[in-house]
Design a protein around this motif. Structure first.
Motif, PDB file in Angstrom:
ATOM      1  N   GLY A 623    -113.147 -28.974  10.209  1.00  0.00           N
ATOM      2  CA  GLY A 623    -112.818 -30.377  10.023  1.00  0.00           C
ATOM      3  C   GLY A 623    -114.097 -31.190   9.944  1.00  0.00           C
ATOM      4  O   GLY A 623    -115.145 -30.696   9.505  1.00  0.00           O
ATOM      5  N   ILE A 624    -114.016 -32.442  10.343  1.00  0.00           N
ATOM      6  CA  ILE A 624    -115.205 -33.297  10.348  1.00  0.00           C
ATOM      7  C   ILE A 624    -116.215 -32.737  11.346  1.00  0.00           C
ATOM      8  O   ILE A 624    -115.903 -32.558  12.523  1.00  0.00           O
ATOM      9  N   ALA A 625    -117.413 -32.459  10.862  1.00  0.00           N
ATOM     10  CA  ALA A 625    -118.479 -31.955  11.734  1.00  0.00           C
ATOM     11  C   ALA A 625    -119.157 -33.155  12.386  1.00  0.00           C
ATOM     12  O   ALA A 625    -120.022 -33.793  11.777  1.00  0.00           O
ATOM     13  N   VAL A 626    -118.762 -33.486  13.608  1.00  0.00           N
ATOM     14  CA  VAL A 626    -119.300 -34.676  14.270  1.00  0.00           C
ATOM     15  C   VAL A 626    -120.815 -34.579  14.379  1.00  0.00           C
ATOM     16  O   VAL A 626    -121.541 -35.517  14.061  1.00  0.00           O
ATOM     17  N   ASN A 627    -121.307 -33.439  14.831  1.00  0.00           N
ATOM     18  CA  ASN A 627    -122.757 -33.186  14.940  1.00  0.00           C
ATOM     19  C   ASN A 627    -123.081 -31.880  14.222  1.00  0.00           C
ATOM     20  O   ASN A 627    -122.973 -30.802  14.816  1.00  0.00           O
ATOM     21  N   PRO A 628    -123.480 -31.922  12.963  1.00  0.00           N
ATOM     22  CA  PRO A 628    -123.767 -30.680  12.228  1.00  0.00           C
ATOM     23  C   PRO A 628    -124.780 -29.785  12.927  1.00  0.00           C
ATOM     24  O   PRO A 628    -124.661 -28.551  12.879  1.00  0.00           O
ATOM     25  N   ASP A 629    -125.762 -30.388  13.589  1.00  0.00           N
ATOM     26  CA  ASP A 629    -126.763 -29.592  14.295  1.00  0.00           C
ATOM     27  C   ASP A 629    -126.120 -28.773  15.409  1.00  0.00           C
ATOM     28  O   ASP A 629    -126.461 -27.603  15.619  1.00  0.00           O
ATOM     29  N   VAL A 630    -125.171 -29.372  16.116  1.00  0.00           N
ATOM     30  CA  VAL A 630    -124.463 -28.669  17.183  1.00  0.00           C
ATOM     31  C   VAL A 630    -123.557 -27.591  16.595  1.00  0.00           C
ATOM     32  O   VAL A 630    -123.463 -26.482  17.131  1.00  0.00           O
ATOM     33  N   VAL A 631    -122.882 -27.912  15.495  1.00  0.00           N
ATOM     34  CA  VAL A 631    -121.998 -26.934  14.861  1.00  0.00           C
ATOM     35  C   VAL A 631    -122.786 -25.692  14.466  1.00  0.00           C
ATOM     36  O   VAL A 631    -122.370 -24.556  14.730  1.00  0.00           O
ATOM     37  N   ARG A 632    -123.934 -25.890  13.836  1.00  0.00           N
ATOM     38  CA  ARG A 632    -124.752 -24.738  13.439  1.00  0.00           C
ATOM     39  C   ARG A 632    -125.190 -23.921  14.660  1.00  0.00           C
ATOM     40  O   ARG A 632    -125.150 -22.693  14.650  1.00  0.00           O
ATOM     41  N   ALA A 633    -125.607 -24.616  15.696  1.00  0.00           N
ATOM     42  CA  ALA A 633    -126.050 -23.914  16.902  1.00  0.00           C
ATOM     43  C   ALA A 633    -124.916 -23.099  17.514  1.00  0.00           C
ATOM     44  O   ALA A 633    -125.126 -21.977  17.992  1.00  0.00           O
ATOM     45  N   GLN A 634    -123.701 -23.656  17.510  1.00  0.00           N
ATOM     46  CA  GLN A 634    -122.569 -22.930  18.071  1.00  0.00           C
ATOM     47  C   GLN A 634    -122.179 -21.734  17.222  1.00  0.00           C
ATOM     48  O   GLN A 634    -121.784 -20.686  17.744  1.00  0.00           O
TER      49      GLN A 634
END
Length: 728
Positions: A623-634
């Motif tokens: 869905g909407i990636a609120v924090n792309p940096d966090v999404v990538r890290a996860q």
């Protein structure tokens, strides 16, 4: 999971006291502002008189990012920068800070932190913005529609002021029942690649306070000596040798007899004194089985009639279709017990105030659990118990147990003292590995039949293993008609349109305390589904990507189209079908926790001299990636967690006792194990879904499929090193 609700359902109230604007949820549900007499309101966002904005974060931070994500949502709607907003963790109050997917229960898990808070925090930020705008409009004598807040500055024409100037006036206004939410086209922070974590700097410079960092005046350190096997109880002890240890205070059998608490002035003294303690155990009811026995029981159950017909299929008809197929692929799989092994071992600190309140300092993943337990242990009303949530150094599910195990252990160690000194409970790494909770052991047996054109005509799938939810307070949430959904999730609800599927489940006896583990049942169900899809594709002589897409072809089904979308994106970005010389690729795709993730693993080498993981390419639709940096890290962390454990990880038992004790024999992923990870996020207008766990399920099967393509070896048992695979 997408949360659909009215704005009024989340935004309940605002407070005015000492010129502080507080927007949040009032227990009685009324929309009103508090007067200075201190009416009880429970906030999500507050703004001090000096303009300092603080997001009240209702989910604990174990590295997965809510301490950044939730402030980002509020800052977006309020109109401030990330530098202008701080965060603090919410108190324990399930009436206000409950997880909206868990019911009246405050907790973090299931990759739900952003998903369940999305509208709630948007509305709180938007309401605060409108109240500040209305206060400024009244003061300036202008129409509110012409007033805006950008970067913390309120502006209307040539008039400007910092938000601090209108905090007092805004706190006297009515709370808007339906505040206007920003259109996604107006987002400045949500989805912004440049937004970085709020907690990175303090973790880097040592200012971050984890539960292990709590040192209260005059505190004692308590460590528990536990039985080697689950089920043993303490009858007595001799601490003569312990008394020779400098700093040793005393020891006591816990009220539940589950162990003996050793008290000391510091951690090292507690460790030494515990080692010297002699304990008389009653092991008559303790676990005595070895891992081989447990595995044999599980695998035998796969060949028997299943206890539960999960999807109510006509198993005989499905079996007949497979028996008559042109090609049959059959494979059995085994998944061992696994430890969570977070970097920060379990710990918490408990104290009693002069007023008789109990305060727990903890990286509390599910505050409601210990809060309820403490009401019983200390015979206190809920308002006399406080839980101060600290940062946690990882969890992967371990800090959230149905019985609040280590928090209860701390309370029992405290309650047998005179309560004059705080007690800090500390687990060592060895305690965590040998006396903890584990991902349950599971077995699968799958038979897939193909017709002459390589199409699936039947899929018979048996699952056997140890139920996580049965016998816990969460049983009613996850167990229906006897089936623990966490045992078969990822199969029973797979988006694949597979004809003729029969799914059976059998529960087997637990040898240890079992618990959800990063991505729960998807850790084994995703592996089997994706390995079997790959084997079927290869048996049919078809490309594994094309084969999967043929079972995700219903464009009207968003589940299928979104799963197909990440599959195509991962294949495209990995240059699927064109690996470098001497390399092979494997692919897997899986839906879990509302999100879709596909991964391509590229490997080189061979099983005997060593497999080298050259690259993992990941595509995720959350869905909407609120924090792309966090999404990538996860995604990166989830991939590493999934691959690291299938490479080398397992917990084994001898006579009921865990054999492993620390990282030398429970080896985690090493930094050199994966050469590169490349993550691609699918642009989306859908509400945010989970990211903490969905990166894990596809990682292991993608690796297995790559090794199979490279060498022909089928990996059916974990860890892979036990199945003849070595790594370099």
């Amino acid at each position: 999971m997408t949360i659909n609700t009215s704005r009024r359902g989340f935004l309940k109230g605002a407070a005015a006291a000492s010129a502080v604007l507080i927007v949040g949820a009032r227990p009685d549900g009324a929309l009103a502002a508090a007067s200075s007499d201190g009416a009880q309101l429970n906030p999500f966002v507050k703004i001090d008189a000096d303009g300092t904005v603080t997001a009240i974060v209702k989910h604990f931070e174990m590295g997965q990012g809510p301490a950044t994500g939730l402030p980002t949502i509020i800052a977006e709607e309020l109109g401030v920068t990330m530098d202008q907003i701080e965060y603090e963790f919410a108190p324990s109050d399930p009436q206000v800070y409950n997880n909206l997917l868990f019911g009246p229960f405050q907790g973090t898990g299931g990759s739900t932190a952003i998903a369940n808070s999305w509208m709630q925090y948007r509305q709180a930020g938007a309401a605060a913005r409108e109240m500040l705008i209305n206060a400024a409009a009244q003061s300036w004598g202008v129409d509110p529609s012409g007033v805006s807040i950008v970067d913390g500055i309120i502006a209307a024409g040539d008039k400007t002021a910092p938000i601090a100037e209108f905090v007092a006036a805004a706190s006297e206004l009515e709370v808007p029942a339906e505040p206007r939410l920003n259109d996604p086209s107006e987002f400045r922070l949500i989805g912004n690649e440049s937004v970085r974590r709020k907690d990175s700097a303090i973790k880097g410079n040592g200012q971050a306070k984890f539960a292990m960092d709590v040192h209260l005046p005059n505190q004692m350190v308590a460590m528990i000596k536990r039985p080697e096997s689950r089920g043993g109880i303490a009858l007595g002890f001799d601490d003569s040798a312990s008394k020779e240890i400098k700093g040793y205070i005393n020891a006591a059998i816990l009220p539940n007899q589950a162990g003996v608490a050793v008290y000391a002035e510091n951690t090292w003294a507690a460790i030494q004194a515990r080692d010297m303690l002699e304990i008389e155990w009653d092991m008559s009811a303790a676990e005595t089985r070895d891992s081989d026995q447990i595995k044999a029981e599980i695998m035998a159950a796969l060949d028997a009639e299943p206890e539960f017909n999960v999807n109510q299929a006509d198993a005989a008809t499905v079996a007949a279709a497979i028996d008559g197929a042109d090609t049959v692929i059959e494979q059995s799989f085994y998944f061992p017990l696994l430890a969570h092994a977070p970097m920060e071992p379990l710990n918490c600190t408990i104290e009693e105030t002069a007023e008789g309140d109990i305060i727990l300092h903890d990286g509390a993943q599910m505050p409601t659990g210990p809060h309820m337990a403490y009401q019983q242990i200390f015979q206190l009303p809920p308002e006399k118990i406080q839980i101060k949530t600290m940062l946690a150094g990882g969890s992967f599910g371990r800090r959230a147990t149905p019985d609040a195990d280590y928090q209860v252990e701390a309370a029992l160690a405290f309650v047998v003292t005179d309560r004059s000194r705080p007690v800090k409970l500390v687990w060592t790494r060895e305690d965590d590995i040998r006396s903890g909770y584990y991902r349950p052991a599971f077995g699968h047996k799958a038979r897939v039949g193909l017709d002459a054109d390589g199409n699936i005509v039947g899929w018979q799938h048996q699952v056997a293993g140890q139920s996580i939810m049965k016998g816990t307070p969460f049983e009613s949430f996850s167990v229906h008609d006897g089936v623990d959904h966490s045992s078969i999730e990822g199969i029973a609800d797979s988006p694949y349109n597979i004809p003729g599927m029969a799914l059976g489940l059998t529960d087997t006896p637990k040898a240890t305390s079992v618990l959800w583990w990063r991505s729960v049942g998807h850790t084994h169900t995703g592996y089997v589904m994706e390995v079997m899809m790959d084997l079927a594709a290869k048996a049919a002589g078809r490309d594994p990507v094309e084969f999967r897409l043929s079972y995700l072809a219903d464009g009207s089904d968003p589940d299928q189209s979104r799963k197909a979308g990440v599959l195509k994106l991962a294949a495209e970005k990995a240059n699927w079908g064109n690996p470098a010389d001497g390399r092979a690729q494997g692919i897997a795709v899986h839906k879990s926790f509302g999100s879709y993730a596909a991964q391509v693993v590229e490997v080189s080498g061979d099983p005997e001299s060593g497999i080298k993981i050259e690259k993992v390419t990941c595509a995720v639709d959350c869905g909407i990636a609120v924090n792309p940096d966090v999404v990538r890290a996860q995604m990166e962390g989830g991939i590493g967690y999934g691959i690291g454990h299938v490479m080398r990880g397992q917990i084994t038992l001898t006579g009921g006792a865990v054999d492993q004790s620390n990282f030398p024999d429970y080896e985690p992923l090493r930094i050199g194990d994966i050469a590169a990870i490349d993550v691609h996020i699918v642009p989306s207008a859908e509400a945010p879904t989970g990211v903490g766990e969905p990166g894990t399920p596809p990682a292991a099967p993608a690796l297995a499929n790559a090794i199979n393509t490279l060498s022909g070896v089928q990996i059916a048992a974990h860890p892979m090193t036990e199945d003849g695979i070595s790594f370099v």
